[in-house]
Design an enzyme around this catalytic site. Structure first.
Site, PDB file in Angstrom:
ATOM      1  N   ARG A  41       0.824  -1.218   0.000  1.00 43.81           N
ATOM      2  CA  ARG A  41       0.000   0.000   0.000  1.00 43.81           C
ATOM      3  C   ARG A  41       0.857   1.267   0.000  1.00 43.81           C
ATOM      4  O   ARG A  41       0.460   2.289  -0.571  1.00 43.81           O
ATOM      5  CB  ARG A  41      -0.929  -0.025   1.220  1.00 43.81           C
ATOM      6  CG  ARG A  41      -1.923   1.136   1.293  1.00 43.81           C
ATOM      7  CD  ARG A  41      -2.858   0.925   2.485  1.00 43.81           C
ATOM      8  NE  ARG A  41      -3.600   2.107   2.820  1.00 43.81           N
ATOM      9  CZ  ARG A  41      -4.787   2.447   2.311  1.00 43.81           C
ATOM     10  NH1 ARG A  41      -5.338   1.663   1.397  1.00 43.81           N
ATOM     11  NH2 ARG A  41      -5.413   3.541   2.696  1.00 43.81           N
ATOM     12  N   ILE A  67      -7.285   7.737  -1.334  1.00 47.23           N
ATOM     13  CA  ILE A  67      -7.184   6.283  -1.317  1.00 47.23           C
ATOM     14  C   ILE A  67      -7.960   5.826  -0.089  1.00 47.23           C
ATOM     15  O   ILE A  67      -7.745   6.334   1.015  1.00 47.23           O
ATOM     16  CB  ILE A  67      -5.709   5.815  -1.273  1.00 47.23           C
ATOM     17  CG1 ILE A  67      -5.609   4.287  -1.187  1.00 47.23           C
ATOM     18  CG2 ILE A  67      -4.940   6.457  -0.145  1.00 47.23           C
ATOM     19  CD1 ILE A  67      -4.170   3.770  -1.279  1.00 47.23           C
ATOM     20  N   SER A  68      -8.934   4.955  -0.279  1.00 54.22           N
ATOM     21  CA  SER A  68      -9.812   4.535   0.813  1.00 54.22           C
ATOM     22  C   SER A  68      -9.035   3.810   1.900  1.00 54.22           C
ATOM     23  O   SER A  68      -7.965   3.236   1.660  1.00 54.22           O
ATOM     24  CB  SER A  68     -10.917   3.619   0.281  1.00 54.22           C
ATOM     25  OG  SER A  68     -11.753   4.293  -0.630  1.00 54.22           O
ATOM     26  N   GLN A  69      -9.594   3.837   3.113  1.00 51.13           N
ATOM     27  CA  GLN A  69      -8.965   3.112   4.216  1.00 51.13           C
ATOM     28  C   GLN A  69      -8.880   1.632   3.867  1.00 51.13           C
ATOM     29  O   GLN A  69      -9.720   1.108   3.111  1.00 51.13           O
ATOM     30  CB  GLN A  69      -9.748   3.314   5.511  1.00 51.13           C
ATOM     31  CG  GLN A  69     -11.081   2.594   5.542  1.00 51.13           C
ATOM     32  CD  GLN A  69     -11.910   2.912   6.761  1.00 51.13           C
ATOM     33  OE1 GLN A  69     -12.865   3.662   6.689  1.00 51.13           O
ATOM     34  NE2 GLN A  69     -11.547   2.336   7.884  1.00 51.13           N
ATOM     35  N   PRO A  70      -7.890   0.923   4.388  1.00 45.61           N
ATOM     36  CA  PRO A  70      -7.728  -0.489   4.038  1.00 45.61           C
ATOM     37  C   PRO A  70      -8.987  -1.324   4.259  1.00 45.61           C
ATOM     38  O   PRO A  70      -9.333  -2.159   3.419  1.00 45.61           O
ATOM     39  CB  PRO A  70      -6.578  -0.941   4.948  1.00 45.61           C
ATOM     40  CG  PRO A  70      -5.779   0.309   5.173  1.00 45.61           C
ATOM     41  CD  PRO A  70      -6.787   1.411   5.250  1.00 45.61           C
TER      42      PRO A  70
END
Length: 218
Positions: A41, A67-70
């Site tokens: 990431r 970028i979205s949270q994991p």
């Protein structure tokens, strides 16, 4: 004195992310967990934010996008019920992280990004990491990718008031479409749409979410 390299550090943090943010919070699909553990990431966030790459929140990537949270990436992948033979369309490619994760699960990923700089950056990252089963194009994602349709799954990584009928048309029978639905500012809901063998659509509500708005052509 520690001999741990940056690569070692990020790999350890990736393992912790999978265990504490994903598995412990209900992500159970082995293929999704494996893919999230594989993809670095830190390669998909701005250099100055690499220390936050595995934190439990979204990060800015420029042009008003994130970028979205994991957890949300994993949740959407699991909701899309991806399999190894699938052909997947991602609308809102961003920095390429979601496409990279999906590419470790499925046969082929097609990613559409409205911002040329983000699309170009994603292409370079994916190429550098050797993810050869991702194709990228610049454009309005609501128009889909008709030349490559139909798709077994479509994942929309930004919010819109509704899903374009064109995207439903490009979804194969038996396909799944996962998308955040709602206004740019206000309540949004993550939805899963299923197309049966006869082409009829049904929908499921998966929970409240907060995404940046989908960018459309003027």
């Amino acid at each position: 004195m520690s001999c741990e390299t940056d690569s070692d550090l990020f790999a350890r943090r990736r393992h912790v992310m999978v265990e504490r943010q994903l598995n412990a919070r209900g992500i159970a699909d082995p293929a999704v967990l494996k893919a999230m553990a594989m993809v670095p990431r830190e390669a998909f966030v701005p250099l100055g934010r690499r220390a936050e790459a595995y934190d439990d929140h979204p990060l800015p990537i420029g042009h008003g996008q994130t970028i979205s949270q994991p957890f949300m990436v994993a949740f959407m992948m699991e909701a899309a019920r991806l399999t190894q033979d699938d052909r997947v369309l991602e609308v809102g490619l961003g920095s390429g992280y979601g496409a990279a994760v999906a590419s470790r699960i499925v046969r082929q990923v097609y990613g559409i990004e409205r911002h040329k700089e983000l699309a170009d950056g994603a292409t370079m990252r994916l190429d550098r990491l050797g993810y050869r089963n991702v194709c990228v194009r610049i454009g309005d994602g609501t128009k889909g990718w008709p030349d490559e349709a139909p798709f077994d799954a479509i994942i929309i990584s930004a919010a819109a008031q509704d899903v374009s009928p064109t995207l439903f048309e490009q979804l194969a029978p038996g396909g799944r479409l996962v998308a955040p639905i709602g206004p740019a500012r206000g309540a949004q809901t993550l939805m899963r749409f299923l197309k049966d063998a006869d082409g009829y659509l049904s929908s499921e509500t998966l929970g409240a979410v907060a995404f940046v708005p989908l960018v459309l052509d003027d």
